[in-house]
Scaffold this motif. Structure first.
Motif, PDB file in Angstrom:
ATOM      1  N   TYR A  47      18.041  15.076  27.442  1.00 37.26           N
ATOM      2  CA  TYR A  47      18.902  16.146  26.923  1.00 37.26           C
ATOM      3  C   TYR A  47      18.204  16.899  25.793  1.00 37.26           C
ATOM      4  O   TYR A  47      18.240  18.130  25.730  1.00 37.26           O
ATOM      5  CB  TYR A  47      20.219  15.586  26.392  1.00 37.26           C
ATOM      6  CG  TYR A  47      21.159  14.982  27.404  1.00 37.26           C
ATOM      7  CD1 TYR A  47      21.032  15.215  28.774  1.00 37.26           C
ATOM      8  CD2 TYR A  47      22.192  14.154  26.991  1.00 37.26           C
ATOM      9  CE1 TYR A  47      21.904  14.641  29.690  1.00 37.26           C
ATOM     10  CE2 TYR A  47      23.076  13.583  27.901  1.00 37.26           C
ATOM     11  CZ  TYR A  47      22.928  13.829  29.243  1.00 37.26           C
ATOM     12  OH  TYR A  47      23.794  13.269  30.138  1.00 37.26           O
ATOM     13  N   LYS A  50      15.471  19.214  26.908  1.00 34.58           N
ATOM     14  CA  LYS A  50      16.018  20.416  27.538  1.00 34.58           C
ATOM     15  C   LYS A  50      16.679  21.362  26.528  1.00 34.58           C
ATOM     16  O   LYS A  50      17.151  22.436  26.893  1.00 34.58           O
ATOM     17  CB  LYS A  50      17.036  20.043  28.621  1.00 34.58           C
ATOM     18  CG  LYS A  50      16.417  19.381  29.818  1.00 34.58           C
ATOM     19  CD  LYS A  50      15.458  20.340  30.480  1.00 34.58           C
ATOM     20  CE  LYS A  50      14.989  19.861  31.804  1.00 34.58           C
ATOM     21  NZ  LYS A  50      14.066  20.813  32.434  1.00 34.58           N
ATOM     22  N   TYR A  52      19.476  20.742  24.797  1.00 34.32           N
ATOM     23  CA  TYR A  52      20.938  20.666  24.823  1.00 34.32           C
ATOM     24  C   TYR A  52      21.540  20.390  23.454  1.00 34.32           C
ATOM     25  O   TYR A  52      22.742  20.584  23.256  1.00 34.32           O
ATOM     26  CB  TYR A  52      21.420  19.604  25.806  1.00 34.32           C
ATOM     27  CG  TYR A  52      21.049  19.875  27.256  1.00 34.32           C
ATOM     28  CD1 TYR A  52      20.745  21.152  27.715  1.00 34.32           C
ATOM     29  CD2 TYR A  52      21.017  18.841  28.166  1.00 34.32           C
ATOM     30  CE1 TYR A  52      20.414  21.385  29.033  1.00 34.32           C
ATOM     31  CE2 TYR A  52      20.687  19.064  29.501  1.00 34.32           C
ATOM     32  CZ  TYR A  52      20.389  20.329  29.922  1.00 34.32           C
ATOM     33  OH  TYR A  52      20.060  20.556  31.236  1.00 34.32           O
ATOM     34  N   ILE A  63      26.830  23.755  30.032  1.00 30.83           N
ATOM     35  CA  ILE A  63      25.522  23.157  30.275  1.00 30.83           C
ATOM     36  C   ILE A  63      25.553  22.468  31.624  1.00 30.83           C
ATOM     37  O   ILE A  63      26.413  21.628  31.877  1.00 30.83           O
ATOM     38  CB  ILE A  63      25.152  22.149  29.162  1.00 30.83           C
ATOM     39  CG1 ILE A  63      24.974  22.883  27.843  1.00 30.83           C
ATOM     40  CG2 ILE A  63      23.899  21.373  29.539  1.00 30.83           C
ATOM     41  CD1 ILE A  63      24.709  21.964  26.669  1.00 30.83           C
ATOM     42  N   ILE A  65      23.716  19.971  34.055  1.00 30.58           N
ATOM     43  CA  ILE A  65      22.730  18.897  34.044  1.00 30.58           C
ATOM     44  C   ILE A  65      22.273  18.650  35.474  1.00 30.58           C
ATOM     45  O   ILE A  65      23.088  18.379  36.355  1.00 30.58           O
ATOM     46  CB  ILE A  65      23.321  17.612  33.431  1.00 30.58           C
ATOM     47  CG1 ILE A  65      23.687  17.855  31.968  1.00 30.58           C
ATOM     48  CG2 ILE A  65      22.337  16.458  33.557  1.00 30.58           C
ATOM     49  CD1 ILE A  65      24.471  16.731  31.329  1.00 30.58           C
TER      50      ILE A  65
END
Length: 109
Positions: A47, A50, A52, A63, A65
């Motif tokens: 996470y 990325k 996030y 978001i 995933i």
């Protein structure tokens, strides 16, 4: 809810117990508590990689995933770190358990 409040809601021990209860019977003996905690740590590393957790993300932004990418990330890093060789099915069960735990405490709402 602030990020500080989110941190207070999340409990590592509760997450671990929740995931263990969610695992299929045939997988319960394969994973130690350390294995599960390691995989959960890799989930959050993914996470973070990325973005996030970036503060500049819109709080209302949805978001998405990519679970296949997440599972591949966990498998690759577990093997690289010498922690173990896990199947997609095994990692998916832990990912699903972690996501269900987060849903149960409304972490991502």
């Amino acid at each position: 809810m602030s990020d500080q409040d989110d941190v207070l809601l999340y409990n590592d021990d509760d997450s671990l117990e929740f995931i263990k209860k969610q695992l299929p019977a045939e997988m319960k003996q394969k994973f130690s508590d350390d294995d599960i905690n390691y995989i959960v740590d890799l989930i959050y590393d993914y996470y973070e990689s990325k973005g996030y957790f970036d503060n500049d993300l819109d709080d209302e932004a949805e978001i998405e995933i990519d679970e296949d990418e997440l599972i591949a990330y966990v498998i690759k890093n577990a093997k690289k770190d010498g922690v173990g060789t896990f199947t997609e099915e095994e990692v998916s069960a832990i990912v699903e358990g972690e996501l269900a735990y987060c849903d149960s405490i409304d972490l991502f709402d």
